[in-house]
Design a protein around this motif. Structure first.
Motif, PDB file in Angstrom:
ATOM      1  N   TYR A  50      -5.112   2.919  -0.066  1.00  0.00           N
ATOM      2  CA  TYR A  50      -3.901   3.710   0.158  1.00  0.00           C
ATOM      3  C   TYR A  50      -3.931   5.066  -0.555  1.00  0.00           C
ATOM      4  O   TYR A  50      -2.910   5.742  -0.644  1.00  0.00           O
ATOM      5  CB  TYR A  50      -2.657   2.936  -0.312  1.00  0.00           C
ATOM      6  N   THR A  86      -3.312   0.192 -13.006  1.00  0.00           N
ATOM      7  CA  THR A  86      -2.791  -0.457 -11.810  1.00  0.00           C
ATOM      8  C   THR A  86      -3.508  -1.769 -11.533  1.00  0.00           C
ATOM      9  O   THR A  86      -4.732  -1.835 -11.561  1.00  0.00           O
ATOM     10  CB  THR A  86      -2.943   0.473 -10.586  1.00  0.00           C
ATOM     11  N   ASP A  90      -3.033  -4.702  -8.489  1.00  0.00           N
ATOM     12  CA  ASP A  90      -2.308  -4.869  -7.231  1.00  0.00           C
ATOM     13  C   ASP A  90      -2.132  -6.316  -6.770  1.00  0.00           C
ATOM     14  O   ASP A  90      -1.794  -6.566  -5.619  1.00  0.00           O
ATOM     15  CB  ASP A  90      -3.013  -4.080  -6.118  1.00  0.00           C
ATOM     16  N   ARG A 140      -8.251  -2.355  -4.250  1.00  0.00           N
ATOM     17  CA  ARG A 140      -8.784  -1.365  -5.198  1.00  0.00           C
ATOM     18  C   ARG A 140     -10.280  -1.614  -5.327  1.00  0.00           C
ATOM     19  O   ARG A 140     -10.731  -2.438  -6.126  1.00  0.00           O
ATOM     20  CB  ARG A 140      -8.034  -1.448  -6.531  1.00  0.00           C
ATOM     21  N   ARG A 175       1.228  -0.807 -13.402  1.00  0.00           N
ATOM     22  CA  ARG A 175       1.791  -0.508 -12.090  1.00  0.00           C
ATOM     23  C   ARG A 175       1.219  -1.477 -11.058  1.00  0.00           C
ATOM     24  O   ARG A 175      -0.003  -1.683 -10.999  1.00  0.00           O
ATOM     25  CB  ARG A 175       1.476   0.935 -11.687  1.00  0.00           C
ATOM     26  N   ASN A 222       1.241  -1.654  -7.113  1.00  0.00           N
ATOM     27  CA  ASN A 222       1.596  -0.989  -5.856  1.00  0.00           C
ATOM     28  C   ASN A 222       1.878  -2.059  -4.802  1.00  0.00           C
ATOM     29  O   ASN A 222       1.020  -2.876  -4.496  1.00  0.00           O
ATOM     30  CB  ASN A 222       0.452  -0.081  -5.395  1.00  0.00           C
ATOM     31  N   ASP A 243       3.236  -3.334  -1.015  1.00  0.00           N
ATOM     32  CA  ASP A 243       3.551  -3.129   0.403  1.00  0.00           C
ATOM     33  C   ASP A 243       3.608  -4.504   1.063  1.00  0.00           C
ATOM     34  O   ASP A 243       3.566  -5.541   0.387  1.00  0.00           O
ATOM     35  CB  ASP A 243       2.553  -2.190   1.072  1.00  0.00           C
ATOM     36  N   GLY A 301       5.404  -0.158  -7.753  1.00  0.00           N
ATOM     37  CA  GLY A 301       5.388   1.129  -7.066  1.00  0.00           C
ATOM     38  C   GLY A 301       5.479   0.947  -5.563  1.00  0.00           C
ATOM     39  O   GLY A 301       4.857   0.040  -4.994  1.00  0.00           O
ATOM     40  N   GLN A 302       6.250   1.807  -4.929  1.00  0.00           N
ATOM     41  CA  GLN A 302       6.370   1.791  -3.471  1.00  0.00           C
ATOM     42  C   GLN A 302       5.197   2.557  -2.882  1.00  0.00           C
ATOM     43  O   GLN A 302       5.015   3.745  -3.167  1.00  0.00           O
ATOM     44  CB  GLN A 302       7.694   2.443  -3.055  1.00  0.00           C
ATOM     45  N   VAL A 303       4.377   1.902  -2.092  1.00  0.00           N
ATOM     46  CA  VAL A 303       3.264   2.577  -1.429  1.00  0.00           C
ATOM     47  C   VAL A 303       3.839   3.441  -0.312  1.00  0.00           C
ATOM     48  O   VAL A 303       4.505   2.954   0.594  1.00  0.00           O
ATOM     49  CB  VAL A 303       2.251   1.572  -0.862  1.00  0.00           C
ATOM     50  N   CYS A 319       3.718  -0.149   4.955  1.00  0.00           N
ATOM     51  CA  CYS A 319       4.588   0.378   3.902  1.00  0.00           C
ATOM     52  C   CYS A 319       6.056   0.036   4.160  1.00  0.00           C
ATOM     53  O   CYS A 319       6.512  -0.004   5.301  1.00  0.00           O
ATOM     54  CB  CYS A 319       4.448   1.898   3.809  1.00  0.00           C
TER      55      CYS A 319
END
Length: 447
Positions: A107, A203, A205, A215, A245, A247, A249, A276-278, A292
């Motif tokens: 992303y 981060t 995820d 990632r 963080r 991320n 979705d 976090g908002q992707v 998203c």
């Protein structure tokens, strides 16, 4: 006096009510006398009130629910906004030693470049800071990328000179780093301490299988989760304030609980986890737009995730889970704040780093530069030019939303409070009430 234009009142459980003021972010459990005062305040004579009512009125005024009759709250809000936007007491720099990265996250909004900041550009960056040093009280640095730790020597070289400059000129200094964490080791941690990098964002995820799919290492090694997780532990154990963080979705939301369990199993209950908002900011990340959440959807998702954290013993009650007062929105609409790429180009927004057409200048040629149109766009845009924003009771905690969207005419970007303020404040109230009841019960058991 009169009642504030920024009051909210809702009924909660057990017949109780709560009041919230967005100018102060005060939250109060209230009774009928509170609403009675609000409804009749313009006819009340303070000096004739009994002591209990006077105390209540005083508290209501201290917390913003009441204001002086001739006080203009919207002008105060605009004053706050302009003061934040044009405050020159500090200098904030986001520095990317490189736009290259050892990861290729699915992303990512950046277009990687195989470059690093030259010695000449480093020297000109120091000269750039020197041009401000006699007029500021604080210098704030955020190390960014790409992956900044690919070129640790640049971070250390610049840090040493910047810290010395600040000490010589009695300017306070702070530094933060945004890193994927893969290159963190004991030597890096020691240098973080030496060069006053007191905070870091890393981060993760999801659990191992999910994280490694999202990632991805460029080297082809598909397993980086454990290395990044160990980096978080190492930094926290050495007193570095780590923001973890996640991320989120639609493709990884169902794995959050499993990730939380991993942190609990490793006795990392004090970890500062935030979600976090992707968002598909640029063309580089348009391919993931289908997965998203939009802001309204994410506001609901975030409440569920906040509850997961709290119910598992993590602390998730302050900002960003509870609204906070904003003067200006972020570094992009602040006069003394810049993002600097390896070639010396300067930007107002992180999303535009490396996109030279969006640069507002270059540290290598400051004398001959004119004020750029992009800089003017960010510095002159204001939510007070929007009738919708000006009349919104959430303006004090939103300030018009993300300037990147506004300036680039992409879309209106209201903050998520627009969609879940009532729910989040009721949740906050219930959580504190539950904590209070548990405390009272525990105290009673002790007695």
């Amino acid at each position: 006096m009169k009642k504030s234009d920024y009051n909210f009142i809702w009924e909660v459980r057990n017949g109780k009510k709560i009041a919230f003021n967005s100018m102060t972010c005060a939250l109060a459990e209230i009774e009928d006398d509170f609403t009675e005062i609000l409804d009749s305040i313009e006819n009340i004579r303070y000096e004739k009130l009994d002591e209990n009512r006077k105390e209540l009125v005083d508290n209501m005024k201290d917390n913003g629910f009441l204001v002086d009759r001739d006080f203009n709250e919207s002008k105060l809000l605009k004053f706050r906004h302009l003061t934040g936007k044009f405050n020159q007491s500090g200098l904030g720099l986001t520095i990317a030693p490189t736009l290259n990265c050892n990861f290729k996250c699915v992303y990512c909004y950046e277009t990687p470049k195989q470059n690093k900041m030259s010695l000449e550009n480093q020297e000109n960056l120091i000269k750039f800071v020197e041009s401000y040093i006699n007029t500021i009280e604080h210098l704030s640095i955020t190390w960014y990328g790409g992956e900044p730790l690919l070129y640790k020597d640049i971070i250390y070289n610049l840090s040493e000179k910047l810290i010395k400059m600040c000490e010589t000129n009695n300017v306070t200094y702070s530094a933060y780093i945004i890193t994927n964490g893969y290159l963190v080791d004991e030597d890096v941690v020691d240098n973080f301490k030496k060069y006053k990098i007191t905070g870091a964002q890393l981060t993760v995820d999801g659990p191992e299988e999910i994280h490694n799919k999202r990632r991805i290492l460029k080297s082809g090694n598909k397993d980086n989760f454990q290395k990044v997780f160990n980096s978080i532990k190492m930094l926290e154990e050495n007193g570095i304030n780590v923001g973890v963080r996640v991320n989120v979705d639609k493709s990884n939301i169902s794995y959050v609980q499993e990730l939380i369990d991993i942190f609990k199993e490793n006795n990392m209950i004090k970890s500062n986890i935030h979600f976090g908002q992707v968002t598909p900011y640029t063309e580089s990340c348009k391919s993931i737009s289908h997965s998203c959440y939009d802001t309204e959807e994410f506001s609901d998702v975030l409440m569920e995730l906040q509850d997961k954290l709290n119910s598992n013993g993590f602390k998730a009650m302050g900002y960003p889970y509870y609204p906070g007062i904003k003067a200006n929105y972020c570094c992009s609409d602040q006069i003394n704040s810049f993002v600097i790429d390896p070639e010396g180009y300067m930007y107002k927004c992180w999303n535009e780093v490396g996109e030279i057409s969006k640069s507002i200048g270059n540290i290598n040629n400051l004398e001959n530069q004119k004020i750029s149109n992009d800089n003017l766009e960010y510095m002159t845009w204001t939510p007070f030019e929007s009738e919708e924003c000006s009349e919104c009771k959430l303006l004090p905690v939103c300030m018009g939303g993300c300037p990147y969207f506004r300036v680039n005419n992409i879309q209106s970007q209201c903050e998520r409070w627009k969609f879940n303020l009532e729910e989040i404040l009721k949740y906050t109230y219930d959580s504190y009430l539950d904590d209070s009841e548990r405390f009272e019960k525990a105290f009673a058991d002790i007695q």
